[in-house]
Write a protein that holds these residues in place. Structure first.
Motif: not given
Length: 170
Positions: A115-127
């Motif tokens: 695993t690799c904790w990922i906190g770098g993302f953009e909520q709107p496109p992911l949602k």
């Protein structure tokens, strides 16, 4: 493997074998997240499992194109109801999801998964890509798969530099 062995041996994995994750191992990892504590036993945490290659591309794009997200056969996305605030003024979703993902990452280590904790993302496109409702926070996610690398050594301070007894004595 004991929980202490999982804690000591867990590393962030950024290279994965292409083979699919064993479904029984995945079920045990998800069960570890289900059993994690939640604020006021709300059980509001939700896990989105993504193994569809086209959706994984969208997840990677929402993670600012991070290469690690394109290398694993699967991703776990951890979400919770964004409306709850704890007495300490922290969003319950942040804490609940962090605990659940930590439990799942340790269980994954015990299963021989990386695993690799990922906190770098953009909520709107992911949602949008995953159909996650607006009232839910995506707190973190992780690629999941069989490691194709050992992982990097972890640099941690000695415990004596991190612990103070009976007050702030650093």
């Amino acid at each position: 493997m004991t929980v202490y062995e999982a804690i000591e041996t867990r590393k962030s994995i950024r290279e994965y074998e292409k083979r699919p994750v064993d479904r029984e191992a995945l079920a045990r990892v998800l069960e570890a997240g289900r059993l994690a504590p939640t604020a006021r036993c709300s059980n509001a945490t939700r896990f989105v499992v993504v193994d569809d290659p086209e959706l994984l591309k969208k997840v990677q794009a929402a993670c600012m194109g991070q290469p690690v997200m394109g290398k694993a056969p699967m991703a776990l996305i951890v979400c919770s109801d964004s409306t709850r605030v704890m007495g300490c003024d922290q969003r319950a979703s942040t804490i609940d999801c962090s605990i659940a993902l930590s439990f799942m990452m340790l269980a994954a280590t015990a299963e021989g998964l990386g695993t690799c904790w990922i906190g770098g993302f953009e909520q709107p496109p992911l949602k949008e890509a995953l159909g996650i409702p607006e009232e839910y926070d995506v707190v973190a996610l992780t690629p999941l798969g069989y490691p194709a690398e050992e992982g990097r050594p972890r640099d941690r301070k000695p415990l004596a530099e991190m612990v103070s007894e009976n007050g702030w004595n650093f």
